[in-house]
Enzyme design. Structure first.
Site, PDB file in Angstrom:
ATOM      1  N   SER A 195       0.852  -1.199   0.000  1.00  0.00           N
ATOM      2  CA  SER A 195       0.000   0.000   0.000  1.00  0.00           C
ATOM      3  C   SER A 195       0.886   1.246   0.000  1.00  0.00           C
ATOM      4  CB  SER A 195      -0.865   0.008   1.264  1.00  0.00           C
ATOM      5  OG  SER A 195      -1.514   1.261   1.414  1.00  0.00           O
ATOM      6  N   TYR A 216      -1.653  -0.637  10.395  1.00  0.00           N
ATOM      7  CA  TYR A 216      -1.793  -1.116   9.011  1.00  0.00           C
ATOM      8  C   TYR A 216      -0.603  -0.661   8.170  1.00  0.00           C
ATOM      9  CZ  TYR A 216      -3.616  -1.280   4.213  1.00  0.00           C
ATOM     10  OH  TYR A 216      -3.774  -1.499   2.864  1.00  0.00           O
TER      11      TYR A 216
HETATM   12  P1  NAP Z   1     -11.385  -6.258   0.098  1.00  0.00           P
HETATM   13  O1  NAP Z   1     -12.290  -5.981  -1.046  1.00  0.00           O
HETATM   14  O2  NAP Z   1     -11.812  -5.980   1.498  1.00  0.00           O
HETATM   15  O3  NAP Z   1     -10.853  -7.746  -0.031  1.00  0.00           O
HETATM   16  C1  NAP Z   1     -10.003  -8.290   0.928  1.00  0.00           C
HETATM   17  C2  NAP Z   1      -9.884  -9.770   0.677  1.00  0.00           C
HETATM   18  O4  NAP Z   1      -8.946 -10.313   1.655  1.00  0.00           O
HETATM   19  C3  NAP Z   1     -11.193 -10.509   0.853  1.00  0.00           C
HETATM   20  O5  NAP Z   1     -11.331 -11.432  -0.211  1.00  0.00           O
HETATM   21  C4  NAP Z   1     -11.022 -11.251   2.190  1.00  0.00           C
HETATM   22  O6  NAP Z   1     -11.683 -12.512   2.232  1.00  0.00           O
HETATM   23  C5  NAP Z   1      -9.520 -11.487   2.186  1.00  0.00           C
HETATM   24  N1  NAP Z   1      -8.979 -11.755   3.515  1.00  0.00           N
HETATM   25  C6  NAP Z   1      -8.939 -10.926   4.593  1.00  0.00           C
HETATM   26  N2  NAP Z   1      -8.342 -11.540   5.626  1.00  0.00           N
HETATM   27  C7  NAP Z   1      -8.015 -12.788   5.195  1.00  0.00           C
HETATM   28  C8  NAP Z   1      -7.376 -13.907   5.790  1.00  0.00           C
HETATM   29  N3  NAP Z   1      -6.937 -13.875   7.068  1.00  0.00           N
HETATM   30  N4  NAP Z   1      -7.202 -15.031   5.045  1.00  0.00           N
HETATM   31  C9  NAP Z   1      -7.632 -15.084   3.764  1.00  0.00           C
HETATM   32  N5  NAP Z   1      -8.231 -14.066   3.138  1.00  0.00           N
HETATM   33  C10 NAP Z   1      -8.425 -12.924   3.857  1.00  0.00           C
HETATM   34  O7  NAP Z   1     -10.025  -5.392  -0.055  1.00  0.00           O
HETATM   35  P2  NAP Z   1      -9.155  -4.913  -1.304  1.00  0.00           P
HETATM   36  O8  NAP Z   1      -9.246  -3.453  -1.354  1.00  0.00           O
HETATM   37  O9  NAP Z   1      -9.386  -5.729  -2.514  1.00  0.00           O
HETATM   38  O10 NAP Z   1      -7.709  -5.235  -0.685  1.00  0.00           O
HETATM   39  C11 NAP Z   1      -6.838  -6.191  -1.227  1.00  0.00           C
HETATM   40  C12 NAP Z   1      -5.427  -5.809  -0.806  1.00  0.00           C
HETATM   41  O11 NAP Z   1      -5.135  -4.495  -1.292  1.00  0.00           O
HETATM   42  C13 NAP Z   1      -5.211  -5.748   0.714  1.00  0.00           C
HETATM   43  O12 NAP Z   1      -3.975  -6.338   1.032  1.00  0.00           O
HETATM   44  C14 NAP Z   1      -5.189  -4.259   1.023  1.00  0.00           C
HETATM   45  O13 NAP Z   1      -4.397  -3.974   2.148  1.00  0.00           O
HETATM   46  C15 NAP Z   1      -4.572  -3.727  -0.248  1.00  0.00           C
HETATM   47  N6  NAP Z   1      -4.849  -2.308  -0.494  1.00  0.00           N
HETATM   48  C16 NAP Z   1      -6.125  -1.870  -0.718  1.00  0.00           C
HETATM   49  C17 NAP Z   1      -6.350  -0.506  -0.940  1.00  0.00           C
HETATM   50  C18 NAP Z   1      -7.719   0.065  -1.194  1.00  0.00           C
HETATM   51  O14 NAP Z   1      -7.846   1.313  -1.216  1.00  0.00           O
HETATM   52  N7  NAP Z   1      -8.742  -0.729  -1.413  1.00  0.00           N
HETATM   53  C19 NAP Z   1      -5.264   0.394  -0.911  1.00  0.00           C
HETATM   54  C20 NAP Z   1      -3.990  -0.094  -0.685  1.00  0.00           C
HETATM   55  C21 NAP Z   1      -3.792  -1.443  -0.483  1.00  0.00           C
HETATM   56  P3  NAP Z   1     -13.316 -12.636   2.365  1.00  0.00           P
HETATM   57  O15 NAP Z   1     -13.835 -12.189   1.019  1.00  0.00           O
HETATM   58  O16 NAP Z   1     -13.549 -14.071   2.604  1.00  0.00           O
HETATM   59  O17 NAP Z   1     -13.710 -11.728   3.475  1.00  0.00           O
END
Ligand code: NAP
Length: 248
Positions: free
Chosen positions: A143, A157
């Site tokens: 991130s 985080y």
């Molecule tokens: P999201 O839509 O909330 O998806 C998160 C995913 O992670 C979900 O599929 C969830 O599973 C899974 N997950 C969470 N804890 C887990 C665990 N212990 N074991 C297995 N799976 C787990 O979030 P996203 O935005 O796509 O985020 C994906 C990545 O991008 C993350 O690492 C986040 O830190 C990073 N990121 C996101 C942003 C943003 O603005 N969105 C910015 C920077 C970085 P379930 O579906 O089963 O709940």
């Protein structure tokens, strides 16, 4: 060479977008999820409709026994993994450090640091020629918070993503001679459900004016960079970071 990809947290958001793109490119796909089975099944159906061989596997990436079970399923049903996307991650409500509980901090660190390290370990056990593998590629989803620190929001985080960046650098050097590349993407504000975890589902829209490009990013814009880093087109890239923050 067959392309077999494991995408942690592949049922929603950036992981789901990556699965859909991988399906267009001939990967066999494992969609990992932790809790939201319906979302994972939905993505599974979509990638199968594109003609991809795919499975969805429930596993908490922060528990090694479950990670072992995940990779064993992939071995048995898809073949030896060649690509890992360490995408699963979590965040908690916006707060100052002096209001954070040990429970919360541990959950963030276990999911965002221990999880990717365990998954990379079991991928390397299959990719490295030291263990009979033929190389592979790993992309960690970090991130921009790793650079910016997320003060008064979630420094726990941000610190977890900083650790993931250091892990990316170290592991990339450790396995560079074994045909395994390790890189990372650092997204900024991306439109996914992730922000509901911080207590503010509309966070990205609200913060658009603080982004130089004046808009949030789409999950597919992050997926494109992940897929490029995984591919042979990025054959000389290892230990590198692609920032996808719209200029932040
Ligand atoms: P999201 O839509 O909330 O998806 C998160 C995913 O992670 C979900 O599929 C969830 O599973 C899974 N997950 C969470 N804890 C887990 C665990 N212990 N074991 C297995 N799976 C787990 O979030 P996203 O935005 O796509 O985020 C994906 C990545 O991008 C993350 O690492 C986040 O830190 C990073 N990121 C996101 C942003 C943003 O603005 N969105 C910015 C920077 C970085 P379930 O579906 O089963 O709940």
């Amino acid at each position: 060479m067959d392309k077999i990809i494991v995408i942690t947290g592949g049922g929603r958001g950036i992981g789901a977008a990556t699965a859909l793109l991988a399906a267009d490119l001939g990967y066999r796909i494992c969609i990992n999820y932790q809790a939201d089975e319906n979302a994972a099944q939905d993505v599974l159906e979509q990638v199968r409709a594109k003609g991809a061989q795919a499975i969805a596997v429930r596993a908490d990436v922060s528990i090694e026994d479950e990670v072992v079970g995940l990779f064993n399923r992939v071995d048995a049903e898809l073949g030896r993994v060649t690509a890992l996307v360490n995408n699963a991650g979590t965040v908690a409500h916006k707060s100052r450090l002096d209001e954070m509980s040990e429970f919360r901090i541990l959950k963030i660190l276990k999911t965002n640091v221990l999880g990717p390290i365990l998954c990379a370990k079991h991928a390397v056990l299959r990719m490295s020629p030291r263990h009979g593998g033929q190389g592979g590629s790993i992309v960690n989803v970090s991130s921009v918070a790793a650079r910016l620190g997320a003060p008064a929001e979630y420094v726990d985080y941000a610190a977890s993503k900083g650790a993931l960046d250091t892990f990316t650098v170290g592991l990339s050097k450790e396995v560079a001679g074994e045909g395994i590349r390790v890189n990372a993407v650092r997204p900024g504000y991306i439109y996914t459900d992730f922000h509901a975890l911080s207590g503010d589902p509309d966070r990205v829209s609200k913060l658009e004016s603080a982004i130089p490009m004046a808009r949030g990013g789409r999950p597919d814009e992050v997926a494109e960079a992940i897929i490029w880093l995984l591919s042979d087109k990025a054959s000389y890239a290892t230990g590198t970071f692609v920032d996808l923050g719209g200029g932040r």
